[in-house]
Design an enzyme around this catalytic site. Structure first.
Site, PDB file in Angstrom:
ATOM      1  N   LYS A   1     -31.473  -8.607  13.253  1.00 14.49           N
ATOM      2  CA  LYS A   1     -32.524  -7.945  12.483  1.00 14.49           C
ATOM      3  C   LYS A   1     -33.559  -9.080  12.542  1.00 14.49           C
ATOM      4  O   LYS A   1     -34.853  -8.515  12.157  1.00 14.49           O
ATOM      5  CB  LYS A   1     -32.184  -7.418  10.959  1.00 14.49           C
TER       6      LYS A   1
ATOM      7  N   ASN B   1     -33.789 -22.663   1.152  1.00 15.37           N
ATOM      8  CA  ASN B   1     -34.165 -21.636   0.310  1.00 15.37           C
ATOM      9  C   ASN B   1     -33.246 -20.739   0.086  1.00 15.37           C
ATOM     10  O   ASN B   1     -32.728 -20.652  -1.372  1.00 15.37           O
ATOM     11  CB  ASN B   1     -35.370 -20.891   1.068  1.00 15.37           C
TER      12      ASN B   1
ATOM     13  N   ALA C   1     -34.534 -14.730  -0.576  1.00 20.30           N
ATOM     14  CA  ALA C   1     -33.966 -15.593  -1.605  1.00 20.30           C
ATOM     15  C   ALA C   1     -34.660 -15.796  -2.725  1.00 20.30           C
ATOM     16  O   ALA C   1     -34.307 -15.792  -3.850  1.00 20.30           O
ATOM     17  CB  ALA C   1     -33.666 -16.925  -0.854  1.00 20.30           C
TER      18      ALA C   1
ATOM     19  N   PHE D   1     -28.235 -25.942  13.240  1.00 21.34           N
ATOM     20  CA  PHE D   1     -27.693 -27.025  12.917  1.00 21.34           C
ATOM     21  C   PHE D   1     -26.402 -27.148  12.728  1.00 21.34           C
ATOM     22  O   PHE D   1     -25.574 -28.016  12.616  1.00 21.34           O
ATOM     23  CB  PHE D   1     -28.342 -27.651  11.665  1.00 21.34           C
TER      24      PHE D   1
ATOM     25  N   ARG E   1     -39.983 -14.361   6.191  1.00 21.96           N
ATOM     26  CA  ARG E   1     -40.548 -15.321   6.653  1.00 21.96           C
ATOM     27  C   ARG E   1     -40.784 -15.055   8.358  1.00 21.96           C
ATOM     28  O   ARG E   1     -42.003 -15.594   8.690  1.00 21.96           O
ATOM     29  CB  ARG E   1     -39.796 -16.460   6.850  1.00 21.96           C
ATOM     30  N   ASN E   2     -39.769 -14.672   8.859  1.00 22.00           N
ATOM     31  CA  ASN E   2     -40.153 -14.204  10.458  1.00 22.00           C
ATOM     32  C   ASN E   2     -41.335 -13.414  10.641  1.00 22.00           C
ATOM     33  O   ASN E   2     -42.113 -13.554  11.507  1.00 22.00           O
ATOM     34  CB  ASN E   2     -38.780 -13.508  10.889  1.00 22.00           C
TER      35      ASN E   2
ATOM     36  N   LYS F   1     -37.242 -22.887   7.825  1.00 19.30           N
ATOM     37  CA  LYS F   1     -36.709 -22.544   9.163  1.00 19.30           C
ATOM     38  C   LYS F   1     -36.809 -21.257   9.601  1.00 19.30           C
ATOM     39  O   LYS F   1     -36.094 -20.393   8.802  1.00 19.30           O
ATOM     40  CB  LYS F   1     -35.558 -23.206   9.877  1.00 19.30           C
TER      41      LYS F   1
HETATM   42  P1  NAD Z   1     -34.403 -22.744   5.107  1.00 16.60           P
HETATM   43  O1  NAD Z   1     -34.982 -21.965   5.855  1.00 16.60           O
HETATM   44  O2  NAD Z   1     -34.944 -23.071   3.648  1.00 16.60           O
HETATM   45  O3  NAD Z   1     -34.173 -24.392   5.852  1.00 16.60           O
HETATM   46  C1  NAD Z   1     -34.536 -25.332   5.700  1.00 16.60           C
HETATM   47  C2  NAD Z   1     -32.966 -26.175   5.626  1.00 16.60           C
HETATM   48  O4  NAD Z   1     -32.506 -26.808   6.772  1.00 16.60           O
HETATM   49  C3  NAD Z   1     -33.220 -27.407   4.471  1.00 16.60           C
HETATM   50  O5  NAD Z   1     -32.129 -27.348   3.735  1.00 16.60           O
HETATM   51  C4  NAD Z   1     -33.149 -28.635   5.400  1.00 16.60           C
HETATM   52  O6  NAD Z   1     -32.633 -29.831   4.546  1.00 16.60           O
HETATM   53  C5  NAD Z   1     -32.345 -28.361   6.447  1.00 16.60           C
HETATM   54  N1  NAD Z   1     -32.360 -29.158   7.544  1.00 16.60           N
HETATM   55  C6  NAD Z   1     -33.531 -29.693   8.175  1.00 16.60           C
HETATM   56  N2  NAD Z   1     -33.105 -30.339   9.299  1.00 16.60           N
HETATM   57  C7  NAD Z   1     -31.618 -30.543   9.190  1.00 16.60           C
HETATM   58  C8  NAD Z   1     -30.714 -30.911  10.130  1.00 16.60           C
HETATM   59  N3  NAD Z   1     -31.201 -31.782  11.085  1.00 16.60           N
HETATM   60  N4  NAD Z   1     -29.517 -30.930   9.778  1.00 16.60           N
HETATM   61  C9  NAD Z   1     -29.191 -30.024   8.750  1.00 16.60           C
HETATM   62  N5  NAD Z   1     -30.025 -29.430   7.982  1.00 16.60           N
HETATM   63  C10 NAD Z   1     -31.210 -29.820   8.055  1.00 16.60           C
HETATM   64  O7  NAD Z   1     -32.752 -22.516   4.911  1.00 16.60           O
HETATM   65  P2  NAD Z   1     -32.304 -21.138   4.231  1.00 16.60           P
HETATM   66  O8  NAD Z   1     -33.307 -20.264   3.820  1.00 16.60           O
HETATM   67  O9  NAD Z   1     -31.120 -21.711   3.191  1.00 16.60           O
HETATM   68  O10 NAD Z   1     -31.446 -20.493   5.348  1.00 16.60           O
HETATM   69  C11 NAD Z   1     -30.174 -20.873   5.804  1.00 16.60           C
HETATM   70  C12 NAD Z   1     -29.536 -19.539   6.575  1.00 16.60           C
HETATM   71  O11 NAD Z   1     -29.759 -18.366   5.567  1.00 16.60           O
HETATM   72  C13 NAD Z   1     -30.466 -18.960   7.804  1.00 16.60           C
HETATM   73  O12 NAD Z   1     -29.548 -18.737   8.706  1.00 16.60           O
HETATM   74  C14 NAD Z   1     -31.059 -17.816   7.091  1.00 16.60           C
HETATM   75  O13 NAD Z   1     -31.419 -16.730   8.322  1.00 16.60           O
HETATM   76  C15 NAD Z   1     -30.290 -17.369   6.136  1.00 16.60           C
HETATM   77  N6  NAD Z   1     -30.943 -16.574   5.053  1.00 16.60           N
HETATM   78  C16 NAD Z   1     -32.136 -16.930   4.560  1.00 16.60           C
HETATM   79  C17 NAD Z   1     -32.680 -16.187   3.626  1.00 16.60           C
HETATM   80  C18 NAD Z   1     -34.001 -16.220   3.018  1.00 16.60           C
HETATM   81  O14 NAD Z   1     -34.485 -15.771   2.170  1.00 16.60           O
HETATM   82  N7  NAD Z   1     -34.128 -17.550   2.986  1.00 16.60           N
HETATM   83  C19 NAD Z   1     -32.126 -14.947   3.036  1.00 16.60           C
HETATM   84  C20 NAD Z   1     -30.841 -14.499   3.708  1.00 16.60           C
HETATM   85  C21 NAD Z   1     -30.267 -15.278   4.858  1.00 16.60           C
HETATM   86  P1  13P Z   2     -36.598 -14.244   6.668  1.00 19.46           P
HETATM   87  O1  13P Z   2     -35.894 -15.271   7.296  1.00 19.46           O
HETATM   88  O2  13P Z   2     -37.583 -13.733   7.857  1.00 19.46           O
HETATM   89  O3  13P Z   2     -37.355 -14.637   5.606  1.00 19.46           O
HETATM   90  O4  13P Z   2     -35.573 -13.297   6.193  1.00 19.46           O
HETATM   91  C1  13P Z   2     -34.698 -13.836   5.141  1.00 19.46           C
HETATM   92  C2  13P Z   2     -33.507 -12.663   5.120  1.00 19.46           C
HETATM   93  O5  13P Z   2     -32.487 -12.801   5.966  1.00 19.46           O
HETATM   94  C3  13P Z   2     -33.622 -11.596   4.017  1.00 19.46           C
HETATM   95  O6  13P Z   2     -32.258 -10.832   3.897  1.00 19.46           O
END
Ligand code: NAD
Ligand code: 13P
Length: 352
Positions: free
Chosen positions: A206, A13, A154, A98, A270-271, A299
């Site tokens: 956080k 995401n 995101a 991962f 999401r958390n 995740k």
């Molecule tokens: P996500 O939660 O959408 O995660 C799923 C991803 O994991 C997919 O790309 C999937 O293909 C991959 N995946 C599944 N199994 C796997 C494996 N065995 N090996 C490697 N990849 C695998 O991912 P995201 O939202 O991009 O989150 C990535 C990081 O960014 C996290 O640490 C999250 O905390 C951080 N983050 C997320 C957001 C948000 O709003 N989504 C915002 C800021 C920071």
């Molecule tokens: P969540 O993984 O709880 O959706 O948080 C996203 C995030 O890191 C916002 O900055």
């Protein structure tokens, strides 16, 4: 002149939105090659198509960010080695669990002059103690790694709603400025801060506070309780960060990566959402089950981070100093009921 090549390792995401932000800038800035490679953990969609093919054909990540064009210069690549081999700027953005495996696969595969940045919120706990994800990347690959964290849900950035972010860097301001340039848009305002540990710990911790906020929502405790949890959480975040790294600055907690990320994640993350459902079910359905049902492959980071933090706290004899962090983990594993989230005021810690 020399043009930088950027690869994004991860395509969930936030990974997809990061690629979109970056791709809009590499088109505009002469110092970057237009193309942005994005490594995709390959999967087959219910339609029978491969995710990589779908992204390259439609320019959208149909599974993790449907409905958003990433930019035609984003090229999805299922081959990790191939995706990183020409890049001199690597952006890591996968769920934190991962990264150990990904780093192992990347040893000897990246360019010697590569600079990295981690957008990953989480940490690892090894025998020697806690290890931040940027340190894991740095040590395993022998490269420098900055971080970008902030109040960045995101899906909101995907539709170009205004937000801010923080780049944490170690000592090279010029490199920090390059990352700021690569990510900044009129709706995404990035500030560099020379406190890589503080910025990364904010983003990591956080997520534990967000789980607590979700419990409060699930139990219908109201706004004052939630604000109290956010305040106590922020205080534990600062205390924990400073105990681990005395260099961490108070001012970092007032950047987007600190207080702003606590607020947005506790309101709309999401958390929070899955923890709310956990509490509504009285802790009878596991986080794994709820995550799979509610997040379509995305995740959570908060539940495993709470466990990792708990390991550090118990190992160092700090459990009593961090009642919120400790209680979140004990609720997640079913040792305490969700209502325990507000029952630790008796054991009020003496944190400044
Ligand atoms: P996500 O939660 O959408 O995660 C799923 C991803 O994991 C997919 O790309 C999937 O293909 C991959 N995946 C599944 N199994 C796997 C494996 N065995 N090996 C490697 N990849 C695998 O991912 P995201 O939202 O991009 O989150 C990535 C990081 O960014 C996290 O640490 C999250 O905390 C951080 N983050 C997320 C957001 C948000 O709003 N989504 C915002 C800021 C920071
Ligand atoms: P969540 O993984 O709880 O959706 O948080 C996203 C995030 O890191 C916002 O900055």
């Amino acid at each position: 002149g020399f043009k930088s090549r950027v690869t994004v390792v991860g395509s969930g995401n936030w990974g997809s939105v990061a690629a979109k932000l970056i791709a809009s800038n590499t088109l505009k800035l002469n110092s970057f090659h237009d193309e942005v490679r994005m490594w995709v953990f390959e999967e087959t969609l219910p339609s029978g198509g491969k995710l990589t093919d779908v992204i390259n054909r439609s320019n959208e990540n149909a599974k993790y960010l449907p409905g958003i064009k990433l930019g035609k210069n984003v090229i999805a690549d299922p081959d990790l080695d191939n995706a990183v081999k020409d890049a001199n700027m690597l952006v890591f953005v996968t769920p934190h669990q991962f990264m150990e495996g990904i780093c192992k696969r990347l040893v000897g595969k990246v360019r010697g002059d590569v600079e990295a940045i981690s957008l990953i919120k989480g940490m690892e706990v090894k025998m020697e103690g806690p290890c931040m994800i940027s340190t894991l990347i740095s040590e395993q690959l022998g490269i420098n790694c900055s971080v970008l964290m902030g109040a960045n849900i995101a899906n909101e950035i995907a539709v170009e709603k205004f937000s801010e972010a923080t780049v944490g860097y170690r000592d090279n301001r010029e490199i920090a400025e390059q990352w700021v340039q690569l990510f900044s848009t009129p709706y995404f305002v990035v500030t560099p801060v020379q406190d890589v540990e503080g910025v990364e710990l904010c983003g990591t911790l956080k997520n534990v506070v967000a789980i607590a906020a979700g419990f409060v929502d699930g139990l219908d405790m109201g706004n004052n309780t939630k604000a109290a949890i956010m305040r106590i959480g922020l205080r534990e975040m600062r205390a924990f960060s400073k105990l681990l790294f005395s260099s961490v600055r108070d001012s970092t907690f007032f950047e987007s990566c600190g207080v702003a990320d606590v607020i947005t994640t506790c309101l709309g993350g999401r958390n929070r959402k899955v923890a709310e459902a956990f509490a509504q079910n009285g802790g009878k359905r596991s986080f794994d089950e709820l995550e799979a049902e509610m997040l379509q492959g995305q995740k959570l980071q908060g539940v495993s981070t709470a466990k990792e933090v708990y390991e550090v706290l118990s190992h160092r004899g700090w459990l009593e100093l961090f009642p919120l962090f400790a209680t979140v983990h004990e609720i997640c594993i079913g040792r305490l009921p969700p209502s325990a989230i507000v029952e630790y005021s008796e054991k009020k810690p003496r944190l400044s």
